[in-house]
Design an enzyme around this catalytic site. Sequence first.
Site, PDB file in Angstrom:
ATOM      1  CE  LYS A  80      -2.285  -1.260   3.729  1.00  0.00           C
ATOM      2  NZ  LYS A  80      -1.923  -2.685   3.857  1.00  0.00           N
ATOM      3  CB  THR A  81       3.576   2.431   2.238  1.00  0.00           C
ATOM      4  OG1 THR A  81       2.785   2.369   3.426  1.00  0.00           O
ATOM      5  CG2 THR A  81       4.501   3.636   2.319  1.00  0.00           C
ATOM      6  CD  GLU A 104      -0.262   3.470   3.039  1.00  0.00           C
ATOM      7  OE1 GLU A 104      -0.495   2.517   3.811  1.00  0.00           O
ATOM      8  OE2 GLU A 104       0.833   4.044   2.982  1.00  0.00           O
TER       9      GLU A 104
END
Length: 438
Positions: A101-102, A145
């Site tokens: 996600k990051t 996110e």
Amino acid sequence: MSGLAEILLQEGFAVSGSDAHESELTARLQSKGATIFIGQRAANIPEKTEVVVYTAAIHPDNPEFAEAVRRQIPILTRAELLGEMMRNYHQAVAVSGTHGKTTTTSMLTEILLAAGEDPTISVGGMLDSIGGNIRIGGPELFVTEACEYTNSFLSFFPTIEIILNVEADHLDFFKDLDDIRHSFRLFAEKLPESGLLIINGEIAHLEELTKDLPCRIVTFGDSENSTYRAENIVYDQYARPSYDLIVNGKKEDHISLGVTGRHNVWNSLAAIGAARELGIPMEAVKKGLAGFSGPHRRFEKKGELGGITIIDDYAHHPQEIQATLSAAANYPHKRLLCIFQPHTYTRTKALMDEFAQALSAADEVILADIYPARETDNLGISSQDLAEKIRERGTSVHYFPSFDEIERFILQHCINGDLLITMGAGDIVKVGERLLGQ
């Protein structure tokens, strides 16, 4: 939380809050006008407080939470606040998945900035190009996110969703993988008919997640029927991939990444899909991806010590460990040593065999004590149990209960040409930083 606090401060709200320790983030918030308390106590809730916001790490017995309940102050989870914020933007992109996600949010950020866009960004890591974990932009575009833990992402209102992968994790909250898949299905159902779902086409039983959704769906992955896929992947001397971008079966362009590893090819395909939906030209896409060297703690080179290269990585799930060590295999080294700090007792116990298998890709493994995070040790599990599992696989493994002992071992044991990776979602990064400070 700090990123959302910055947005609220920018919009003129009075913001106060607390944390367990002082940090760069608390100092930054103070410099922007927030009132920060260290430690949690009822007195930290100001008299005129209109809303209290809390994270999944806070339990009902927390003194500030209890005080808010006692005073009947409206309470929101962090996810609920973020979801309400998303309603104020023309386009809201939510990046979800068990891992990546990051990095994917950061990739999309770099692409948007390369295109001259003015997005508001909330990312789960520190990103140099935006000077932290938040960027406050205009009202057109919000990128964030979307974490599945405690079903946080079900409070969101996205117009574009990315689902990178769906794996077993956070088993202190979810019952099993089927329970997790059910949550991702509910997340996909949050999209309006005019929305877009960008999803990994390699997810098992994909139709269970996508069947009868009213929104548009595009896929990325390895199969020939994926909307976005990569062909002719090659790596440079630092394990950074480049590939031919295939869109709907036709070669569209050639992409070069500034980050390492095969897993980041998939992350980049998801980011490209979102960027194209937002009308970003391919030149900006290519520039953003080529210039992106990763957020902090994602295969981040910390420095060199006596010919030993020290890398730090946030990987704390077996799939992430596998991806990171696979990337390291293409990075220059003689021996690969991994200092791993398991994160939470429940994850370590539930995925013990998977951790042992993933870590066995290193030439040697050094284990630190389990980082408890939000948990207490009531499962009778320890890093010594994981060490035994790794040893059964024939991999050299060492366990040390303190960082000082780990550092002494490294100084005595490592040689010129070794690649040393500190790995985990806790504070294991300190080991490499302290070694480099010697």
